[in-house]
Motif scaffolding. Structure first.
Motif, PDB file in Angstrom:
ATOM      1  N   LYS A 153     -17.613   5.163  -6.358  1.00 42.48           N
ATOM      2  CA  LYS A 153     -16.685   4.051  -6.642  1.00 42.48           C
ATOM      3  C   LYS A 153     -17.265   3.154  -7.749  1.00 42.48           C
ATOM      4  CE  LYS A 153     -13.268   1.472  -6.676  1.00 42.48           C
ATOM      5  NZ  LYS A 153     -12.000   1.947  -7.223  1.00 42.48           N
ATOM      6  N   VAL A 154     -18.536   2.797  -7.602  1.00 44.85           N
ATOM      7  CA  VAL A 154     -19.151   1.902  -8.600  1.00 44.85           C
ATOM      8  C   VAL A 154     -19.221   2.603  -9.958  1.00 44.85           C
ATOM      9  CG1 VAL A 154     -21.137   0.440  -9.130  1.00 44.85           C
ATOM     10  CG2 VAL A 154     -20.563   0.878  -6.778  1.00 44.85           C
ATOM     11  N   PHE A 155     -19.616   3.882  -9.924  1.00 47.80           N
ATOM     12  CA  PHE A 155     -19.750   4.684 -11.153  1.00 47.80           C
ATOM     13  C   PHE A 155     -18.412   4.763 -11.898  1.00 47.80           C
ATOM     14  CE2 PHE A 155     -19.467   9.179 -12.792  1.00 47.80           C
ATOM     15  CZ  PHE A 155     -20.400   9.069 -13.809  1.00 47.80           C
ATOM     16  N   ALA A 156     -17.331   5.030 -11.158  1.00 52.83           N
ATOM     17  CA  ALA A 156     -16.025   5.238 -11.787  1.00 52.83           C
ATOM     18  C   ALA A 156     -15.372   3.922 -12.193  1.00 52.83           C
ATOM     19  CB  ALA A 156     -15.116   5.994 -10.818  1.00 52.83           C
ATOM     20  N   ALA A 157     -15.607   2.864 -11.405  1.00 52.10           N
ATOM     21  CA  ALA A 157     -14.926   1.587 -11.680  1.00 52.10           C
ATOM     22  C   ALA A 157     -15.673   0.736 -12.706  1.00 52.10           C
ATOM     23  CB  ALA A 157     -14.757   0.800 -10.373  1.00 52.10           C
ATOM     24  N   ALA A 158     -16.990   0.953 -12.856  1.00 51.89           N
ATOM     25  CA  ALA A 158     -17.767   0.100 -13.781  1.00 51.89           C
ATOM     26  C   ALA A 158     -17.211   0.135 -15.211  1.00 51.89           C
ATOM     27  CB  ALA A 158     -19.243   0.496 -13.753  1.00 51.89           C
ATOM     28  N   PRO A 159     -16.924   1.335 -15.780  1.00 56.05           N
ATOM     29  CA  PRO A 159     -16.362   1.332 -17.140  1.00 56.05           C
ATOM     30  C   PRO A 159     -15.037   0.572 -17.218  1.00 56.05           C
ATOM     31  CG  PRO A 159     -17.052   3.546 -16.508  1.00 56.05           C
ATOM     32  CD  PRO A 159     -17.143   2.707 -15.283  1.00 56.05           C
ATOM     33  N   THR A 160     -14.234   0.648 -16.156  1.00 58.48           N
ATOM     34  CA  THR A 160     -12.943  -0.060 -16.158  1.00 58.48           C
ATOM     35  C   THR A 160     -13.199  -1.574 -16.187  1.00 58.48           C
ATOM     36  OG1 THR A 160     -12.276   1.723 -14.657  1.00 58.48           O
ATOM     37  CG2 THR A 160     -10.646   0.014 -15.116  1.00 58.48           C
ATOM     38  N   ILE A 161     -14.209  -2.020 -15.441  1.00 56.56           N
ATOM     39  CA  ILE A 161     -14.545  -3.455 -15.427  1.00 56.56           C
ATOM     40  C   ILE A 161     -15.069  -3.877 -16.803  1.00 56.56           C
ATOM     41  CG2 ILE A 161     -16.048  -5.232 -14.422  1.00 56.56           C
ATOM     42  CD1 ILE A 161     -16.092  -3.500 -11.825  1.00 56.56           C
ATOM     43  N   VAL A 162     -15.997  -3.074 -17.345  1.00 56.43           N
ATOM     44  CA  VAL A 162     -16.616  -3.436 -18.639  1.00 56.43           C
ATOM     45  C   VAL A 162     -15.544  -3.491 -19.738  1.00 56.43           C
ATOM     46  CG1 VAL A 162     -18.262  -2.677 -20.420  1.00 56.43           C
ATOM     47  CG2 VAL A 162     -18.899  -2.530 -18.013  1.00 56.43           C
ATOM     48  N   ALA A 163     -14.680  -2.474 -19.757  1.00 60.07           N
ATOM     49  CA  ALA A 163     -13.635  -2.442 -20.798  1.00 60.07           C
ATOM     50  C   ALA A 163     -12.651  -3.597 -20.606  1.00 60.07           C
ATOM     51  CB  ALA A 163     -12.903  -1.107 -20.753  1.00 60.07           C
ATOM     52  N   ALA A 164     -12.291  -3.888 -19.352  1.00 60.68           N
ATOM     53  CA  ALA A 164     -11.351  -4.981 -19.086  1.00 60.68           C
ATOM     54  C   ALA A 164     -11.962  -6.310 -19.535  1.00 60.68           C
ATOM     55  CB  ALA A 164     -11.007  -5.025 -17.598  1.00 60.68           C
ATOM     56  N   ALA A 165     -13.257  -6.477 -19.251  1.00 65.75           N
ATOM     57  CA  ALA A 165     -13.948  -7.711 -19.641  1.00 65.75           C
ATOM     58  C   ALA A 165     -13.949  -7.851 -21.165  1.00 65.75           C
ATOM     59  CB  ALA A 165     -15.378  -7.684 -19.104  1.00 65.75           C
ATOM     60  N   TYR A 166     -14.216  -6.728 -21.834  1.00 65.41           N
ATOM     61  CA  TYR A 166     -14.260  -6.715 -23.297  1.00 65.41           C
ATOM     62  C   TYR A 166     -12.921  -7.159 -23.876  1.00 65.41           C
ATOM     63  CZ  TYR A 166     -14.224  -4.422 -27.927  1.00 65.41           C
ATOM     64  OH  TYR A 166     -14.109  -4.138 -29.263  1.00 65.41           O
ATOM     65  N   ARG A 167     -11.832  -6.608 -23.321  1.00 59.67           N
ATOM     66  CA  ARG A 167     -10.504  -6.928 -23.851  1.00 59.67           C
ATOM     67  C   ARG A 167     -10.118  -8.362 -23.488  1.00 59.67           C
ATOM     68  NH1 ARG A 167      -7.935  -2.901 -26.649  1.00 59.67           N
ATOM     69  NH2 ARG A 167      -5.923  -3.858 -26.218  1.00 59.67           N
ATOM     70  N   HIS A 168     -10.508  -8.788 -22.290  1.00 59.49           N
ATOM     71  CA  HIS A 168     -10.203 -10.166 -21.876  1.00 59.49           C
ATOM     72  C   HIS A 168     -10.898 -11.159 -22.804  1.00 59.49           C
ATOM     73  CE1 HIS A 168      -9.813 -13.777 -19.497  1.00 59.49           C
ATOM     74  NE2 HIS A 168     -11.121 -13.846 -19.328  1.00 59.49           N
ATOM     75  N   GLN A 169     -12.155 -10.875 -23.128  1.00 59.08           N
ATOM     76  CA  GLN A 169     -12.923 -11.742 -24.049  1.00 59.08           C
ATOM     77  C   GLN A 169     -12.190 -11.937 -25.359  1.00 59.08           C
ATOM     78  OE1 GLN A 169     -15.658 -13.404 -24.157  1.00 59.08           O
ATOM     79  NE2 GLN A 169     -17.310 -12.527 -22.959  1.00 59.08           N
ATOM     80  N   LYS A 170     -11.549 -10.855 -25.817  1.00 57.86           N
ATOM     81  CA  LYS A 170     -10.897 -10.871 -27.129  1.00 57.86           C
ATOM     82  C   LYS A 170      -9.440 -11.319 -27.041  1.00 57.86           C
ATOM     83  CE  LYS A 170     -13.462  -7.424 -29.734  1.00 57.86           C
ATOM     84  NZ  LYS A 170     -14.272  -8.411 -30.332  1.00 57.86           N
ATOM     85  N   GLY A 171      -8.995 -11.668 -25.837  1.00 57.06           N
ATOM     86  CA  GLY A 171      -7.606 -12.096 -25.651  1.00 57.06           C
ATOM     87  C   GLY A 171      -6.619 -10.940 -25.791  1.00 57.06           C
ATOM     88  N   LEU A 172      -7.103  -9.685 -25.535  1.00 59.31           N
ATOM     89  CA  LEU A 172      -6.235  -8.509 -25.652  1.00 59.31           C
ATOM     90  C   LEU A 172      -5.760  -8.057 -24.273  1.00 59.31           C
ATOM     91  CD1 LEU A 172      -8.555  -6.533 -28.122  1.00 59.31           C
ATOM     92  CD2 LEU A 172      -6.392  -7.665 -28.721  1.00 59.31           C
ATOM     93  N   GLU A 173      -4.646  -7.321 -24.241  1.00 64.73           N
ATOM     94  CA  GLU A 173      -4.136  -6.738 -22.990  1.00 64.73           C
ATOM     95  C   GLU A 173      -5.171  -5.771 -22.419  1.00 64.73           C
ATOM     96  OE1 GLU A 173      -1.252  -6.750 -20.861  1.00 64.73           O
ATOM     97  OE2 GLU A 173      -1.075  -8.573 -22.074  1.00 64.73           O
TER      98      GLU A 173
END
Ligand code: COA
Length: 381
Positions: A132-152
């Protein structure tokens, strides 16, 4: 009759240098011959010939998967990628401008709160939590990256493999195969490295019979520091500070003269070079050529040569991986969270090992405080 140990005769070893703090069958570093093996396989061999998914399977299960096992493993990984609506809402509330390492640390901690089996530490459940952690971590990292930039935020895509999907979730597209392969190689090289600070942190937390999510959360906090995982970000800042190949030698000579610690150099265990560097260097140089941006490699080569000639200190994996991630298009503060995505495999393998043969870590300290004294009444102090 209880035997008393004369602890007074022991002296503290700063940084636990040279201390064997436990047993592990996950990986071994051979510093004399610059070798690192995961479950017996040389890391270079794995990086060139296996996907990161195969390496993750190996690290957890001790053997490389056959076709059917890999298919099942990949299906489960793809199944576990999406985040709950609640976690996505939480990510959207994270302060913009915070470091993405703090995003992933909080994200993993949140995954733990969502797991009803939090206190179950048998191997089967721990392996499932690890996935679960392995598969969800990239989703969290990518979501954080896009949130930082104000992107969907972009949802994961099941048709894509682990590395392709991460690029898709960050940038909305998958880059050419040369770039994906370089990323995949970096993930294998970063996956595991014995009793380093973050892995040891994870094992110490596990030794109290705490849960896997808490251990991974603590390990992320440990990896964040620039003396450990955070170095890959600092390397890119250094390369930018140097700016041009013509300035590189002078810059390094000055750094040595002023006793500046140069990030991406040195290692507690390797003293003759880091076994992972040649492979990553080859892929970083390849990326530079592919992108038509070779100056980072030229600067790196001069810095490396000068440091080895002057101080005999060799680069570590963070030195070539920093510019490689930069050339792949990632912002600098994403480099260490990417390291987290990879090292989750090693951390969780160690957590499972520790849980299965546990004794709480409880070392002693070498007391340097005041000797025994007695309290005087407050008016006399
Ligand atoms: N730049 C300049 N000098 C360095 C150096 C570096 N990156 N790494 C080590 N040295 C020097 C130290 O100054 C020390 O010299 P001295 O004996 O004259 O005082 C000597 O080499 C031993 O280094 P030390 O800091 O005691 O080694 P350590 O085992 O405690 O630390 C690291 C290992 C990795 C933390 C250390 O090399 C470092 O800080 N490197 C930079 C950060 C980094 O790249 N981290 C990623 C590790 S994978």
């Amino acid at each position: 009759m209880t035997e008393f140990v004369d602890y007074e005769k022991f002296k503290a070893k700063k940084g636990l240098e040279g201390i064997i703090a436990g047993e592990s069958a996950v990986s071994k570093v051979f510093p004399d011959i610059n070798a690192l093996v995961y479950r017996g396989y040389p890391v270079q061999d794995l990086a060139e010939n296996c996907s990161f998914e195969e390496v993750a399977y190996l690290i957890w299960h001790g053997e490389l998967p056959n076709k059917a096992q890999l298919k099942e493993f990949e299906a489960q990984e793809r199944e576990y990628r999406p985040l709950s609506k609640d976690l996505i809402e939480v990510i959207k509330k994270f302060p913009k401008g915070a470091h993405p390492m703090d995003y992933i640390r909080t994200g993993v901690s949140f995954l733990g709160m969502e797991d009803k089996r939090i206190w179950e530490t048998d191997t089967k459940t721990n392996l499932d939590k690890s996935m679960k952690v392995f598969a969800a971590a990239p989703t969290i990292v990518a979501a954080a990256y896009r949130h930082q930039k104000g992107l969907e935020i972009i949802a994961p895509k099941k048709e894509l493999n682990y590395c392709e999907n991460f690029f898709h979730m960050c940038f909305g597209k998958v880059p050419p195969k040369e770039v994906v392969k370089a990323f995949d190689v970096s993930m294998t090289l970063y996956a595991e490295h014995g009793f380093n600070a973050s892995t040891f942190t994870g094992r110490v937390i596990t030794s109290t019979m705490s849960d896997l999510y808490s251990a991974v959360t603590g390990a992320i906090g440990s990896l964040k520091g620039p003396l450990h995982g955070g170095a890959n970000e600092q390397v890119m800042h250094v390369l930018q500070e140097v700016g041009e190949p013509e300035k590189a030698r002078e810059w390094m000579l000055n750094a040595i003269k002023t006793k500046r610690k140069v990030m991406g150099f040195g290692h507690r265990v390797y003293k003759r070079g880091d076994s992972r560097v040649p492979t990553m260097k080859k892929y970083a140089a390849g990326l530079g050529k592919f992108k038509g941006e070779e100056k980072w490699q030229q600067i790196s080569d001069i810095l490396e040569r000068t440091m080895i000639d002057e101080k005999n200190i060799h680069p570590n994996l963070d030195f070539p991986s920093g510019p490689a991630y930069y050339l792949m298009g990632f912002d600098i503060d994403m480099f260490t969270p990417i390291f987290v995505m990879s090292r989750i495999t090693g951390w969780t393998a160690h957590i499972i090992e520790q849980a299965n043969d546990n004794r709480i870590f409880r070392p002693l300290s070498d007391y340097t405080g005041k000797l025994e004294r007695h309290v005087s009444p407050i008016e006399k102090r």
